[in-house]
Design a protein around this motif. Structure first.
Motif, short mmCIF file in Angstrom:
data_model
loop_
_atom_site.label_atom_id
_atom_site.label_comp_id
_atom_site.label_asym_id
_atom_site.label_seq_id
_atom_site.Cartn_x
_atom_site.Cartn_y
_atom_site.Cartn_z
N LYS A 163 1.79 9.66 -10.36
CA LYS A 163 0.78 9.53 -11.56
C LYS A 163 -0.23 10.99 -11.32
O LYS A 163 -0.40 11.51 -12.34
CB LYS A 163 -0.23 8.35 -11.43
CG LYS A 163 -1.24 8.01 -12.39
CD LYS A 163 -1.74 6.93 -12.60
CE LYS A 163 -2.68 6.81 -13.45
NZ LYS A 163 -3.52 5.56 -13.54
N SER A 164 -0.60 11.41 -10.14
CA SER A 164 -1.41 12.36 -10.13
C SER A 164 -0.61 13.82 -10.43
O SER A 164 -1.19 14.61 -10.78
CB SER A 164 -2.09 12.50 -8.70
OG SER A 164 -1.10 12.83 -7.74
N LYS A 180 0.76 -1.34 -0.13
CA LYS A 180 -0.10 -0.07 -0.04
C LYS A 180 0.78 1.44 -0.05
O LYS A 180 0.34 2.24 -0.42
CB LYS A 180 -0.71 0.04 1.21
CG LYS A 180 -1.99 -1.21 1.17
CD LYS A 180 -3.11 -0.66 0.24
CE LYS A 180 -4.11 -1.85 0.52
NZ LYS A 180 -5.23 -1.86 -0.52
N ASP A 197 -5.35 0.11 -7.21
CA ASP A 197 -5.11 0.66 -8.50
C ASP A 197 -4.73 -0.33 -9.46
O ASP A 197 -4.05 -1.18 -9.51
CB ASP A 197 -3.90 1.78 -8.42
CG ASP A 197 -4.48 2.86 -7.42
OD1 ASP A 197 -5.67 3.42 -7.46
OD2 ASP A 197 -3.58 3.32 -6.63
N ARG A 250 0.80 6.57 -6.91
CA ARG A 250 -0.47 7.51 -7.12
C ARG A 250 -0.19 8.92 -6.88
O ARG A 250 -0.70 9.66 -7.94
CB ARG A 250 -1.62 7.12 -6.15
CG ARG A 250 -2.79 5.85 -6.47
CD ARG A 250 -3.90 5.73 -5.69
NE ARG A 250 -3.53 6.17 -4.10
CZ ARG A 250 -3.58 5.12 -3.37
NH1 ARG A 250 -3.51 4.00 -3.85
NH2 ARG A 250 -3.45 5.35 -2.16
N ALA A 309 1.92 1.81 -3.49
CA ALA A 309 0.61 2.02 -4.14
C ALA A 309 0.43 3.86 -4.10
O ALA A 309 0.10 4.37 -5.01
CB ALA A 309 -0.70 1.20 -3.93
N LEU A 310 0.41 4.00 -2.84
CA LEU A 310 0.38 5.42 -2.36
C LEU A 310 1.35 6.11 -3.27
O LEU A 310 1.11 7.19 -3.71
CB LEU A 310 0.54 5.74 -1.09
CG LEU A 310 0.57 7.05 -0.44
CD1 LEU A 310 -0.70 7.73 -0.96
CD2 LEU A 310 0.74 7.17 0.78
#
Length: 122
Positions: free
Chosen positions: A89-90, A79, A122, A86, A82-83
């Motif tokens: 990506k953002s 996680k 995701d 993200r 993944a954070l």
């Protein structure tokens, strides 16, 4: 130092080093705390060629991120990775995710090599 108050209250008292600049953190200290100033060590390591190629290919504007020796409570390494992904990506930027104790670099390599099917939602 409030963050470390539980450690500073342990008995018997343990010696503690506070690696901060006295100009930035000049409050009164307990007797067992020794303020050392910053710890700046020269870095003699070579940049791995894979990382140098990535930085050269992507150019400026990237981000290096990591948790160091911290493993987030209640957030497994998958996680955490993944954070980080993200966020990159953002922001629409490239980045280098540092491994740390959570070994995020190993998870990222497994993901890139198809050895890890999923790292979360995701």
């Amino acid at each position: 130092l409030e963050f470390f108050s539980d450690v500073l209250c342990l008995q018997p008292e343990r010696p503690c080093f506070l690696a901060t600049n006295p100009l930035l953190d000049s409050g009164p200290l307990q007797a067992n705390i020794r303020q050392t100033g910053t710890w700046d060590l020269p870095d003699y390591t070579e940049v791995p060629s894979k990382l140098e190629d990535f930085i050269t290919q992507k150019g400026n504007g990237g981000l290096a991120m990591g948790w160091g020796s911290m493993i987030a409570f209640g957030l497994p390494p998958e996680k955490m990775l993944a954070l980080a992904l993200r966020v990159l990506k953002s922001l629409q930027i490239h980045g280098v995710i540092l491994g740390g104790w959570a070994k995020l670099d190993e998870l990222a390599e497994q993901l890139a090599n198809g050895e890890l099917q999923s790292i979360g939602d995701d």
